[in-house]
Motif scaffolding. Structure first.
Motif, PDB file in Angstrom:
ATOM      1  N   ASN A   1       0.845  -1.192   0.000  1.00 31.34           N
ATOM      2  CA  ASN A   1       0.000   0.000   0.000  1.00 31.34           C
ATOM      3  C   ASN A   1       0.878   1.240   0.000  1.00 31.34           C
ATOM      4  O   ASN A   1       2.009   1.226   0.499  1.00 31.34           O
ATOM      5  CB  ASN A   1      -0.909   0.028   1.244  1.00 31.34           C
ATOM      6  N   SER A   2       0.362   2.322  -0.550  1.00 30.75           N
ATOM      7  CA  SER A   2       1.079   3.592  -0.515  1.00 30.75           C
ATOM      8  C   SER A   2       0.071   4.724  -0.434  1.00 30.75           C
ATOM      9  O   SER A   2      -1.097   4.576  -0.831  1.00 30.75           O
ATOM     10  CB  SER A   2       1.968   3.765  -1.753  1.00 30.75           C
ATOM     11  N   ARG A   3       0.533   5.859   0.073  1.00 32.58           N
ATOM     12  CA  ARG A   3      -0.322   7.045   0.200  1.00 32.58           C
ATOM     13  C   ARG A   3       0.544   8.274  -0.064  1.00 32.58           C
ATOM     14  O   ARG A   3       1.672   8.362   0.411  1.00 32.58           O
ATOM     15  CB  ARG A   3      -0.951   7.120   1.587  1.00 32.58           C
ATOM     16  N   LEU A   4       0.001   9.220  -0.840  1.00 30.77           N
ATOM     17  CA  LEU A   4       0.717  10.438  -1.175  1.00 30.77           C
ATOM     18  C   LEU A   4      -0.203  11.633  -0.992  1.00 30.77           C
ATOM     19  O   LEU A   4      -1.316  11.663  -1.518  1.00 30.77           O
ATOM     20  CB  LEU A   4       1.213  10.397  -2.625  1.00 30.77           C
ATOM     21  N   HIS A   5       0.282  12.634  -0.230  1.00 33.35           N
ATOM     22  CA  HIS A   5      -0.410  13.917  -0.073  1.00 33.35           C
ATOM     23  C   HIS A   5       0.354  14.966  -0.877  1.00 33.35           C
ATOM     24  O   HIS A   5       1.583  15.072  -0.749  1.00 33.35           O
ATOM     25  CB  HIS A   5      -0.455  14.346   1.400  1.00 33.35           C
ATOM     26  N   GLU A   6      -0.364  15.759  -1.650  1.00 37.74           N
ATOM     27  CA  GLU A   6       0.284  16.799  -2.450  1.00 37.74           C
ATOM     28  C   GLU A   6      -0.463  18.114  -2.276  1.00 37.74           C
ATOM     29  O   GLU A   6      -1.688  18.167  -2.416  1.00 37.74           O
ATOM     30  CB  GLU A   6       0.322  16.415  -3.930  1.00 37.74           C
ATOM     31  N   TYR A   7       0.296  19.185  -1.994  1.00 41.76           N
ATOM     32  CA  TYR A   7      -0.260  20.530  -1.836  1.00 41.76           C
ATOM     33  C   TYR A   7       0.436  21.449  -2.843  1.00 41.76           C
ATOM     34  O   TYR A   7       1.665  21.438  -2.958  1.00 41.76           O
ATOM     35  CB  TYR A   7      -0.005  21.061  -0.424  1.00 41.76           C
ATOM     36  N   VAL A   8      -0.341  22.241  -3.569  1.00 39.07           N
ATOM     37  CA  VAL A   8       0.209  23.165  -4.561  1.00 39.07           C
ATOM     38  C   VAL A   8      -0.441  24.525  -4.386  1.00 39.07           C
ATOM     39  O   VAL A   8      -1.669  24.629  -4.271  1.00 39.07           O
ATOM     40  CB  VAL A   8      -0.022  22.667  -6.004  1.00 39.07           C
ATOM     41  N   VAL A   9       0.392  25.596  -4.357  1.00 41.17           N
ATOM     42  CA  VAL A   9      -0.092  26.969  -4.269  1.00 41.17           C
ATOM     43  C   VAL A   9       0.580  27.775  -5.374  1.00 41.17           C
ATOM     44  O   VAL A   9       1.799  27.698  -5.558  1.00 41.17           O
ATOM     45  CB  VAL A   9       0.221  27.601  -2.901  1.00 41.17           C
ATOM     46  N   ASP A  10      -0.228  28.550  -6.136  1.00 38.44           N
ATOM     47  CA  ASP A  10       0.284  29.434  -7.189  1.00 38.44           C
ATOM     48  C   ASP A  10      -0.131  30.863  -6.899  1.00 38.44           C
ATOM     49  O   ASP A  10      -1.298  31.124  -6.572  1.00 38.44           O
ATOM     50  CB  ASP A  10      -0.279  29.029  -8.556  1.00 38.44           C
TER      51      ASP A  10
ATOM     52  N   ALA B   1       5.075   4.125   1.857  1.00 32.16           N
ATOM     53  CA  ALA B   1       4.666   2.884   1.210  1.00 32.16           C
ATOM     54  C   ALA B   1       5.242   1.703   1.965  1.00 32.16           C
ATOM     55  O   ALA B   1       6.281   1.812   2.627  1.00 32.16           O
ATOM     56  CB  ALA B   1       5.129   2.863  -0.244  1.00 32.16           C
ATOM     57  N   ASP B   2       4.560   0.558   1.868  1.00 32.12           N
ATOM     58  CA  ASP B   2       5.068  -0.686   2.436  1.00 32.12           C
ATOM     59  C   ASP B   2       4.602  -1.844   1.572  1.00 32.12           C
ATOM     60  O   ASP B   2       3.576  -1.753   0.883  1.00 32.12           O
ATOM     61  CB  ASP B   2       4.589  -0.874   3.875  1.00 32.12           C
ATOM     62  N   SER B   3       5.370  -2.925   1.570  1.00 26.96           N
ATOM     63  CA  SER B   3       5.038  -4.085   0.749  1.00 26.96           C
ATOM     64  C   SER B   3       5.696  -5.325   1.320  1.00 26.96           C
ATOM     65  O   SER B   3       6.604  -5.252   2.156  1.00 26.96           O
ATOM     66  CB  SER B   3       5.499  -3.871  -0.700  1.00 26.96           C
ATOM     67  N   GLY B   4       5.248  -6.475   0.845  1.00 26.26           N
ATOM     68  CA  GLY B   4       5.816  -7.745   1.266  1.00 26.26           C
ATOM     69  C   GLY B   4       5.387  -8.848   0.328  1.00 26.26           C
ATOM     70  O   GLY B   4       4.408  -8.714  -0.417  1.00 26.26           O
ATOM     71  N   GLY B   5       6.155  -9.970   0.311  1.00 24.03           N
ATOM     72  CA  GLY B   5       5.823 -11.084  -0.560  1.00 24.03           C
ATOM     73  C   GLY B   5       6.764 -12.235  -0.321  1.00 24.03           C
ATOM     74  O   GLY B   5       7.481 -12.284   0.691  1.00 24.03           O
ATOM     75  N   LEU B   6       6.807 -13.179  -1.270  1.00 18.18           N
ATOM     76  CA  LEU B   6       7.664 -14.349  -1.190  1.00 18.18           C
ATOM     77  C   LEU B   6       8.630 -14.345  -2.364  1.00 18.18           C
ATOM     78  O   LEU B   6       8.215 -14.257  -3.526  1.00 18.18           O
ATOM     79  CB  LEU B   6       6.824 -15.632  -1.211  1.00 18.18           C
ATOM     80  N   GLU B   7       9.940 -14.435  -2.058  1.00 21.04           N
ATOM     81  CA  GLU B   7      10.966 -14.422  -3.092  1.00 21.04           C
ATOM     82  C   GLU B   7      11.344 -15.843  -3.464  1.00 21.04           C
ATOM     83  O   GLU B   7      11.414 -16.737  -2.607  1.00 21.04           O
ATOM     84  CB  GLU B   7      12.197 -13.668  -2.592  1.00 21.04           C
ATOM     85  N   THR B   8      11.626 -16.062  -4.767  1.00 18.57           N
ATOM     86  CA  THR B   8      11.930 -17.405  -5.258  1.00 18.57           C
ATOM     87  C   THR B   8      13.249 -17.409  -6.014  1.00 18.57           C
ATOM     88  O   THR B   8      13.673 -16.394  -6.568  1.00 18.57           O
ATOM     89  CB  THR B   8      10.816 -17.908  -6.185  1.00 18.57           C
ATOM     90  N   LEU B   9      13.892 -18.571  -6.067  1.00 16.10           N
ATOM     91  CA  LEU B   9      15.089 -18.798  -6.868  1.00 16.10           C
ATOM     92  C   LEU B   9      15.156 -20.285  -7.193  1.00 16.10           C
ATOM     93  O   LEU B   9      15.336 -21.119  -6.292  1.00 16.10           O
ATOM     94  CB  LEU B   9      16.351 -18.359  -6.137  1.00 16.10           C
ATOM     95  N   GLY B  10      15.001 -20.605  -8.480  1.00 13.88           N
ATOM     96  CA  GLY B  10      15.095 -21.993  -8.905  1.00 13.88           C
ATOM     97  C   GLY B  10      14.081 -22.869  -8.197  1.00 13.88           C
ATOM     98  O   GLY B  10      12.892 -22.557  -8.112  1.00 13.88           O
ATOM     99  N   ALA B  11      14.588 -23.990  -7.629  1.00 12.33           N
ATOM    100  CA  ALA B  11      13.723 -24.936  -6.922  1.00 12.33           C
ATOM    101  C   ALA B  11      13.800 -24.758  -5.414  1.00 12.33           C
ATOM    102  O   ALA B  11      13.268 -25.591  -4.661  1.00 12.33           O
ATOM    103  CB  ALA B  11      14.117 -26.369  -7.304  1.00 12.33           C
ATOM    104  N   ASN B  12      14.426 -23.693  -4.932  1.00  8.46           N
ATOM    105  CA  ASN B  12      14.560 -23.462  -3.498  1.00  8.46           C
ATOM    106  C   ASN B  12      13.220 -23.074  -2.884  1.00  8.46           C
ATOM    107  O   ASN B  12      12.304 -22.590  -3.567  1.00  8.46           O
ATOM    108  CB  ASN B  12      15.582 -22.352  -3.236  1.00  8.46           C
ATOM    109  N   THR B  13      13.127 -23.260  -1.568  1.00 10.96           N
ATOM    110  CA  THR B  13      11.917 -22.882  -0.835  1.00 10.96           C
ATOM    111  C   THR B  13      11.764 -21.365  -0.836  1.00 10.96           C
ATOM    112  O   THR B  13      12.725 -20.640  -0.569  1.00 10.96           O
ATOM    113  CB  THR B  13      12.002 -23.375   0.619  1.00 10.96           C
ATOM    114  N   PRO B  14      10.573 -20.826  -1.167  1.00 12.54           N
ATOM    115  CA  PRO B  14      10.367 -19.368  -1.167  1.00 12.54           C
ATOM    116  C   PRO B  14      10.664 -18.771   0.204  1.00 12.54           C
ATOM    117  O   PRO B  14      10.415 -19.390   1.244  1.00 12.54           O
ATOM    118  CB  PRO B  14       8.891 -19.221  -1.550  1.00 12.54           C
ATOM    119  N   VAL B  15      11.201 -17.536   0.181  1.00 10.64           N
ATOM    120  CA  VAL B  15      11.590 -16.831   1.398  1.00 10.64           C
ATOM    121  C   VAL B  15      10.789 -15.538   1.482  1.00 10.64           C
ATOM    122  O   VAL B  15      10.718 -14.784   0.502  1.00 10.64           O
ATOM    123  CB  VAL B  15      13.102 -16.519   1.385  1.00 10.64           C
TER     124      VAL B  15
END
Length: 692
Positions: A329-338, A364-378
Motif C-alpha cells: 500500500n502507498s499514500r501520497l499527499h500533495e499541496y500546490v499553491v500558485d 509505502a510498504d510491501s511484502g511477498g515471497l521471493e523465489t530462486l530456482g527450486a529453493n523454498t520461497p523466502v
C-alpha cells in the motif's frame, strides 16, 4: 454601368453591364464558390473512404512507422452535422469510424445560448509497435516477435453537462471513463546464445501487456464578483492498472523460458482545487490557485518463470530470481499553491512575477515471497517514506517601447529539498543474492534558467526572431544511511555527492517575403550541454565531466505561388548532434554517440480546372550514424533511409459530391538491423464526400 469579373481558364475577364444585364449579377460566383461548385457551401458532410496497402518486407516495422494496420481498410472517414433546433439551441454531431484500424470517434452536443449544454463523446485509437528484439551483427541472428506488430488500444467515453447563464454561477459536471488495452514493445530484452557464440544480454524480444481502466468525476463552479473571477472544483478518480512485462529468454534453445513480471495497482485519487483572478487596477491583475490531492494505491504482483506466459509458479533449478504474493500500500499527499501578478506600469512595459510552492509527503510498504530456482520461497518486506518541498519563482518582462521591436526576458529559479528513506526489499535465497537495502538520502536541488528574446520588424516583408537561454541544474545528495559499501555496484546512485547539468542555447528565425508570391522561413539553433559528476569521497572516484553534448539544427522552408492555380512548398532540415563521454577515450567498446540526420520535403497543389485539383508530395529522411563495432561492444546509432511519395486527385462531380483518389509509395531501409526491417509499400485510397 457596373463591371463584373468572370473567371476564365487563365485569368479574369472584365465585362461592363447595363440595363437588364444587371439582373444576371446575382449568379456571380466568387473564386471559392467556383472551385467549391456553387453558391451553397453546405455546412454538413459525410466522407466515405476505402483503400489498402501492398507491403513487401517487414510488416511490423511499417505498422509502427506509419501507425496503420497495413491491410485493407475503409468506412466513414468523417461526418459532421449541425442544425438549429430552435432560435437559441444548436445540435452538433461529429463522427468517424474506420474498419480494421480501430479508429472511432463520436461527438454529440446540444447547446443553448446563455443557458447550458450537454456533450457526449467517445474516442478510440490504436498505437502500433513492431515488437521485435535485437540484431547481433557477428553471427547475424535476428529475433522478431511476430509478422504483425503489437497493438495498444486507447479510448475514452465522457459525458459533460454545463450550466452557463449570462449572470450568476456557472457549473460544469464531467464524467469520464478511460481505458488502455493491448501490447507494446519493450527494450528490456531477454538473453540469447547465438549459434557458436557466448551469452548475449538483451537480444530476445519482450513486450508489455496493458489492461487499464479508470473512472473520474469532476465538478467545477465559477462566478464573477465585481472585478474578481473565482472558481472551486473537486475531482475523484478511481482505477485499476493490470500490467505485465513479458520477456522471452533463450528462444529456440532447450532451456527456453518465458518471464511474466506482473504489476497490479488499484488506486483512488481525490483532488480539490480553486482559483481567483482580480483586476486590482486597470493595469494590475492578481491571480492565485490552490490544489490538494490525496492518492492511495494498493499494489500486488509477481515475477514468474515458466514454459509460457501467465502461468503459475513451478519450481525449476534453471529459473532465476522471482517473487509472488506481493502486496503493498502507498499514500501520497500533495499541496500546490500558485501566486501570480501582471503589472503594466506603462502601455509598452509588462512585468509578470509568479511563485509556485509544492509539497509532497508519502509512504509505502510491501511484502511477498521471493523465489530462486527450486529453493523454498523466502518472505521479504520493504517500506519507505518520502517528503519533498519545491519552491519556484519566475519573473517575466516584455517591452514594446522601440518602434518595430518586441523585447522579452525571463528568469526562472527553482529550489527543492527532500528525503527518501528505504528499508528492506529482496533478500538472499539459499545464500545467493543481495542483502536488504537500508538507505537514507537527503537531496537539495537548485535549478536556474535565464532566457532572452527579441523580435524585429525591419520592414513589412521581414520578421527576425532571436533568442537564447542558459540553464543550470545542481543536485546535491547526502546519504545519511546506506547498507552497501561505497565501491559496490549496487550502491548507485548512493555514491553520488553532486551532479550538475549546464545547457546553453541560441536560436535565430527569419521570415522573409521576398516577392509577392515567394516567402522564406529560415531557422538555426545551437545547443551545448555538459554533465559534471562528483562522487562521495569514500567512493574513491575522481570528479569527471561525464558527458558533453553539442547540437546544430538548420532548417529552410520555401513557399512559392508562381501562378494563381499552382502553389509549391519545400523544406530542408539538417541536424548535427553528438555526445561524448570519458569512456570513449578508454575503450572502443563505447563510442561517442552521434545523432545526425537530415530531412527534405516537397509538396505542390495544382488546380487543373474549376472542378479538378492535383496534390503531390515527397518526403526523404536519412541518418547515417550506425557504426558496427560489434567485435568490441554493442553497436549504436541510427542508420536509416526513408522515401515517401503521394499523389491525390480530387474531382468535384457536382455541387454536393466530391471524389478523391490517392496513390502512395513508401520505402524504408535500416542498416542497424542488417536489412531485416526494410520494407516497401504501395497505397491505393479513395474518398467520396457528400455535402448536405
Amino acid at each position: 454601368m457596373k463591371t463584373i469579373k468572370i473567371l476564365l481558364g487563365y485569368g479574369w475577364l472584365s465585362i461592363g453591364m447595363t440595363g437588364r444585364a444587371l439582373a444576371a449579377e446575382t449568379n456571380y460566383l466568387t473564386p471559392q464558390q467556383m472551385f467549391e461548385g456553387g453558391t451553397n457551401t453546405y455546412n454538413n458532410w459525410i466522407d466515405f473512404s476505402g483503400g489498402g496497402f501492398l507491403i513487401d518486407g517487414s510488416r511490423a516495422r511499417f505498422q509502427q512507422q506509419h501507425q496503420l494496420s497495413g491491410g485493407a481498410f475503409g468506412g466513414i472517414e468523417g461526418f459532421h452535422y449541425t442544425t438549429n433546433v430552435n432560435t437559441n439551441t444548436t445540435l452538433t454531431l461529429d463522427g468517424r469510424g474506420i474498419f480494421d484500424e480501430h479508429d472511432y470517434k463520436l461527438r454529440l452536443g446540444i447547446e443553448r445560448e446563455n443557458k447550458g449544454y450537454l456533450r457526449f463523446s467517445y474516442d478510440q485509437s490504436r498505437i502500433w509497435w513492431d515488437g521485435d528484439g535485437g540484431f547481433f551483427s557477428p553471427s547475424g541472428p535476428y529475433e522478431p516477435l511476430a509478422p504483425n506488430g503489437l497493438g495498444l488500444d486507447r479510448g475514452n467515453f465522457s459525458f459533460e453537462a454545463g450550466l452557463t447563464p449570462e449572470n450568476g454561477v456557472n457549473a460544469i459536471f464531467k464524467y469520464s471513463h478511460a481505458f488502455r488495452e493491448g501490447d507494446q514493445d519493450s527494450t528490456r530484452w531477454g538473453d540469447v546464445h547465438p549459434a557458436g557464440g557466448a551469452l548475449v544480454n538483451g537480444l530476445a524480444p519482450s513486450f508489455e501487456s496493458f489492461n487499464e481502466h479508470s473512472d473520474s468525476f469532476q465538478l467545477d463552479l465559477t462566478d464573477n464578483i465585481k472585478a474578481t473571477d473565482l472558481g472551486l472544483g473537486v475531482r475523484f478518480e478511481t482505477g485499476k492498472l493490470d500490467d505485465a512485462l513479458k520477456v522471452l529468454q533463450y528462444p529456440g534453445e532447450p532451456i527456453q523460458q518465458k518471464i511474466t513480471d506482473r504489476q497490479i495497482v488499484n488506486y483512488d485519487m481525490f483532488d480539490v482545487h480553486s482559483f481567483t483572478e482580480t483586476w486590482v487596477r486597470s493595469n494590475v491583475l492578481v491571480s492565485s490557485g490552490f490544489s490538494y490531492s490525496l492518492l492511495e494505491n494498493g499494489v500486488s504482483g509477481s515475477r514468474i518463470y515458466g514454459s509460457d506466459f501467465d502461468v503459475g509458479r513451478v519450481p525449476n533449478p534453471l529459473y532465476g530470481f522471482g517473487y509472488y504474493g506481493l502486496n503493498g500500500n502507498s499514500r501520497l499527499h500533495e499541496y500546490v499553491v500558485d501566486l501570480n501578478l501582471l503589472y503594466r506600469p506603462t502601455p509598452v512595459f509588462t512585468i509578470t512575477p509568479s511563485v509556485r510552492l509544492q509539497k509532497d509527503d508519502g509512504a509505502a510498504d510491501s511484502g511477498g515471497l521471493e523465489t530462486l530456482g527450486a529453493n523454498t520461497p523466502v518472505p521479504f518486506s520493504a517500506n519507505n517514506n518520502t517528503g519533498d518541498l519545491d519552491v519556484r519563482g519566475r519573473l517575466d518582462f516584455a517591452y514594446r517601447g522601440f518602434t518595430n521591436w518586441v523585447l522579452t526576458a525571463r528568469g526562472d529559479l527553482t529550489e527543492a529539498e527532500g528525503n527518501l528513506n528505504e528499508y528492506g526489499g529482496l533478500i538472499p535465497v539459499a545464500g545467493i543474492g543481495r542483502s536488504p537495502v537500508e538507505s537514507g538520502v537527503y537531496d537539495h536541488n537548485f535549478v536556474q534558467k535565464y532566457s532572452v528574446g527579441a523580435r524585429w520588424y525591419p520592414s513589412r516583408k521581414v520578421t527576425l526572431d532571436a533568442g537564447g537561454y542558459y540553464k543550470y541544474d545542481a543536485y546535491h545528495y547526502d546519504s545519511s544511511a546506506d547498507s552497501t559499501p561505497n565501491n559496490s555496484f549496487t550502491r548507485y546512485p548512493g555514491y553520488l555527492a553532486m551532479q550538475d547539468f549546464a545547457t546553453c542555447d541560441a536560436n535565430l528565425r527569419l521570415n522573409w517575403r521576398v516577392l509577392r508570391n515567394v516567402s522564406l522561413i529560415s531557422r538555426y539553433e545551437y545547443q551545448w550541454s555538459t554533465i559534471h559528476t562528483e562522487p562521495d569521497l569514500l567512493a574513491g572516484l575522481p570528479n569527471v565531466e561525464s558527458s558533453v553534448m553539442r547540437g546544430h539544427i538548420l532548417a529552410q522552408d520555401v513557399n512559392w505561388t508562381p501562378w494563381s492555380r499552382l502553389s509549391l512548398q519545400g523544406g530542408f532540415n539538417y541536424v548535427l548532434n553528438d555526445t561524448k563521454t570519458p569512456a570513449s577515450d578508454v575503450t572502443q567498446a563505447i563510442l561517442n554517440s552521434e545523432n545526425n540526420y537530415w530531412t527534405m520535403n516537397f509538396s505542390s497543389s495544382l488546380v487543373l480546372d474549376n472542378k479538378t485539383d492535383l496534390d503531390v508530395s515527397y518526403f526523404y529522411y536519412q541518418a547515417d550514424d550506425y557504426v558496427n563495432n560489434s567485435p568490441l561492444g554493442v553497436p549504436y546509432g541510427a542508420g536509416g533511409e526513408e522515401h515517401s511519395v503521394t499523389a491525390t486527385l480530387t474531382r468535384r462531380l457536382s455541387a454536393r459530391l466530391r471524389l478523391s483518389l490517392k496513390y502512395g509509395y513508401f520505402r524504408y531501409l535500416d542498416s542497424a538491423y542488417g536489412g531485416r526491417q526494410d520494407y516497401s509499400a504501395s497505397l491505393i485510397y479513395a474518398t467520396l464526400r457528400y455535402r448536405f
